[in-house]
Design a protein around this motif. Structure first.
Motif, PDB file in Angstrom:
ATOM      1  N   ARG A 252       0.823  -1.214   0.000  1.00  0.00           N
ATOM      2  CA  ARG A 252       0.000   0.000   0.000  1.00  0.00           C
ATOM      3  C   ARG A 252       0.858   1.266   0.000  1.00  0.00           C
ATOM      4  NH1 ARG A 252      -3.888  -3.004   3.700  1.00  0.00           N
ATOM      5  NH2 ARG A 252      -5.539  -3.632   2.246  1.00  0.00           N
ATOM      6  N   HIS A 253       2.095   1.164   0.463  1.00  0.00           N
ATOM      7  CA  HIS A 253       2.964   2.336   0.397  1.00  0.00           C
ATOM      8  C   HIS A 253       4.238   2.081  -0.408  1.00  0.00           C
ATOM      9  CE1 HIS A 253       4.331   0.261   4.153  1.00  0.00           C
ATOM     10  NE2 HIS A 253       5.518   0.547   3.658  1.00  0.00           N
ATOM     11  N   GLU A 254       4.409   0.859  -0.914  1.00  0.00           N
ATOM     12  CA  GLU A 254       5.588   0.546  -1.714  1.00  0.00           C
ATOM     13  C   GLU A 254       5.273   0.293  -3.184  1.00  0.00           C
ATOM     14  OE1 GLU A 254       8.425  -1.553   1.689  1.00  0.00           O
ATOM     15  OE2 GLU A 254       7.257  -2.816   0.332  1.00  0.00           O
ATOM     16  N   GLY A 255       4.013   0.072  -3.526  1.00  0.00           N
ATOM     17  CA  GLY A 255       3.649  -0.307  -4.889  1.00  0.00           C
ATOM     18  C   GLY A 255       3.621   0.878  -5.832  1.00  0.00           C
ATOM     19  N   GLY A 256       4.754   1.163  -6.465  1.00  0.00           N
ATOM     20  CA  GLY A 256       4.844   2.314  -7.344  1.00  0.00           C
ATOM     21  C   GLY A 256       3.830   2.306  -8.468  1.00  0.00           C
ATOM     22  N   ASP A 257       3.524   1.133  -9.019  1.00  0.00           N
ATOM     23  CA  ASP A 257       2.534   1.041 -10.098  1.00  0.00           C
ATOM     24  C   ASP A 257       1.168   1.537  -9.642  1.00  0.00           C
ATOM     25  OD1 ASP A 257       4.192  -0.250 -12.141  1.00  0.00           O
ATOM     26  OD2 ASP A 257       4.203  -1.968 -10.781  1.00  0.00           O
ATOM     27  N   LEU A 258       0.774   1.160  -8.432  1.00  0.00           N
ATOM     28  CA  LEU A 258      -0.536   1.546  -7.914  1.00  0.00           C
ATOM     29  C   LEU A 258      -0.555   3.008  -7.502  1.00  0.00           C
ATOM     30  CD1 LEU A 258      -1.321  -1.614  -5.754  1.00  0.00           C
ATOM     31  CD2 LEU A 258      -1.772  -1.234  -8.182  1.00  0.00           C
ATOM     32  N   LEU A 259       0.533   3.455  -6.899  1.00  0.00           N
ATOM     33  CA  LEU A 259       0.615   4.853  -6.475  1.00  0.00           C
ATOM     34  C   LEU A 259       0.576   5.792  -7.676  1.00  0.00           C
ATOM     35  CD1 LEU A 259       3.357   4.441  -3.723  1.00  0.00           C
ATOM     36  CD2 LEU A 259       0.930   4.902  -3.336  1.00  0.00           C
ATOM     37  N   ALA A 260       1.273   5.438  -8.745  1.00  0.00           N
ATOM     38  CA  ALA A 260       1.297   6.281  -9.938  1.00  0.00           C
ATOM     39  C   ALA A 260      -0.073   6.389 -10.588  1.00  0.00           C
ATOM     40  CB  ALA A 260       2.311   5.732 -10.950  1.00  0.00           C
ATOM     41  N   ALA A 261      -0.889   5.352 -10.425  1.00  0.00           N
ATOM     42  CA  ALA A 261      -2.224   5.344 -11.025  1.00  0.00           C
ATOM     43  C   ALA A 261      -3.279   5.953 -10.120  1.00  0.00           C
ATOM     44  CB  ALA A 261      -2.618   3.907 -11.380  1.00  0.00           C
ATOM     45  N   GLY A 262      -2.914   6.298  -8.884  1.00  0.00           N
ATOM     46  CA  GLY A 262      -3.883   6.885  -7.966  1.00  0.00           C
ATOM     47  C   GLY A 262      -4.954   5.918  -7.512  1.00  0.00           C
ATOM     48  N   ILE A 263      -4.604   4.633  -7.436  1.00  0.00           N
ATOM     49  CA  ILE A 263      -5.560   3.607  -7.023  1.00  0.00           C
ATOM     50  C   ILE A 263      -5.894   3.780  -5.533  1.00  0.00           C
ATOM     51  CG2 ILE A 263      -5.900   1.117  -6.730  1.00  0.00           C
ATOM     52  CD1 ILE A 263      -5.963   2.040  -9.620  1.00  0.00           C
ATOM     53  N   ASP A 264      -7.142   3.516  -5.161  1.00  0.00           N
ATOM     54  CA  ASP A 264      -7.541   3.507  -3.757  1.00  0.00           C
ATOM     55  C   ASP A 264      -6.958   2.253  -3.108  1.00  0.00           C
ATOM     56  OD1 ASP A 264      -8.692   3.618  -1.278  1.00  0.00           O
ATOM     57  OD2 ASP A 264     -10.763   3.311  -1.964  1.00  0.00           O
ATOM     58  N   LEU A 265      -5.805   2.398  -2.486  1.00  0.00           N
ATOM     59  CA  LEU A 265      -5.096   1.239  -1.958  1.00  0.00           C
ATOM     60  C   LEU A 265      -5.798   0.627  -0.756  1.00  0.00           C
ATOM     61  CD1 LEU A 265      -1.461   2.579  -2.330  1.00  0.00           C
ATOM     62  CD2 LEU A 265      -2.705   1.044  -3.828  1.00  0.00           C
ATOM     63  N   SER A 266      -6.603   1.401  -0.064  1.00  0.00           N
ATOM     64  CA  SER A 266      -7.324   0.850   1.083  1.00  0.00           C
ATOM     65  C   SER A 266      -8.355  -0.185   0.640  1.00  0.00           C
ATOM     66  CB  SER A 266      -8.007   1.968   1.866  1.00  0.00           C
ATOM     67  OG  SER A 266      -9.014   2.596   1.074  1.00  0.00           O
TER      68      SER A 266
END
Length: 310
Positions: A252-266
């Motif tokens: 949730r705080h290391e996944g660069g692919d998800l962070l770059a896409a603005g995915i709701d990690l929660s």
């Protein structure tokens, strides 16, 4: 203490027992029988980091601990060295007895591929392939080996950073008795392959376009917030059409692919939450790595000293 070189470490971690150890360790984590501190990532030099990754089981669950100490040097392949160097120490948690010392790069390659195998068996709409692998390094090779042996995949498509690297990797697979072809067009390969693995150095986007409705995408290479393999539009498209699952809460705080896409990690479930396969839509499995998987490898070595095949 037994000391395992790379070959002995691989022999001690066959796919079947290793995948089962991962499933058991996930169950123990969900039941509160695993201690999993956040890993330390310490900069040693430009593009070189030291990873300190401990995890241990409670006495009731096996009284076992694993401590991984590895160095990741992104430019090592240019120096003729592996990108990952280091070891995994296996201990008796209650006494500190040293039980085994495993080759760190081999553990990392095999346990990462085994986690992807576990996720694919649980979540992939079409786990029978064909398989597209993007990348030509140790992780790509371990994933192809695991998927062909454990899932019975008999058709592999390869996309390398250059045509030459893709061809060389395909020839390596041929020498191992694996049918492989070089993908000359990414979108054509995506239309053919429901199984997709990205296992690059994650310095730039390597997967873009649109995947099939029954696709299972395992994004392996990016394990820091700054690293990326997937085009953000593709990541958002999969999230909207299907399902995103992460290997551990750290993603949730290391996944660069998800962070770059603005995915709701929660909203992204972890493997420990036992997500169910959805009725429709593609699946993105984002793996950043965890000491949990090294602990599973330690269990495999400590509990099954004479492993059987899958």
């Amino acid at each position: 203490m037994k000391i395992y070189d790379a070959a002995a470490t691989a022999q001690a971690l066959p796919w079947g027992p290793l995948v089962r150890a991962i499933a058991d360790t996930l169950n123990d984590l969900a039941a509160g029988r695993v201690q999993l501190p956040e890993r330390w990532v310490l900069p040693l030099a430009p593009s070189t980091h030291w990873f300190v990754m401990p995890a241990w089981l409670s006495p009731a669950a096996g009284d076992l601990a694993a401590m991984k100490l590895i160095t990741y040097a992104a430019h090592n392949p240019e120096r003729g060295l592996p990108a990952i160097l280091g070891d995994v120490l296996v201990l008796r948690a209650s006494t500190g007895e040293r039980l085994a010392l495993l080759d760190g790069p081999t553990v990392t390659a095999r346990r990462t591929a085994a986690v992807t195998l576990h996720a694919a068996r649980q979540l992939a709409p079409q786990p029978v392939g064909p398989l597209l692998v993007i990348g030509t390094g140790a992780q790509a090779l371990a994933h192809v080996a695991g998927f062909t042996e454990a899932l019975g995949i008999d058709e592999v498509w390869v996309l390398g950073r250059t045509p030459a690297s893709g061809l060389a990797f395909a020839q390596t697979l041929h020498q191992r008795g694996i049918y492989a072809e070089v993908a000359t067009n990414l979108q054509t390969a995506l239309e053919r392959c429901p199984l997709i693995i990205t296992a690059t150095s994650a310095q730039a986007v390597c997967l873009q376009g649109q995947v099939r409705d029954d696709a299972f995408v395992a994004a392996i290479g990016a394990f820091t917030p700054q690293m990326i393999e997937l085009d953000p539009d593709l990541t958002r498209d999969i999230a909207q059409r299907g399902q995103v699952v992460i290997d551990s809460v750290a993603a949730r705080h290391e996944g660069g692919d998800l962070l770059a896409a603005g995915i709701d990690l929660s909203a992204c479930q972890t493997l420990a939450e036992h997500p169910a396969r959805q009725d429709r839509g593609p699946v993105l499995f984002k793996s950043c790595g965890s000491a949990l998987w090294d602990l599973a490898a330690a269990r495999c070595v400590a509990e099954e000293p004479q492993p059987t095949s899958f």
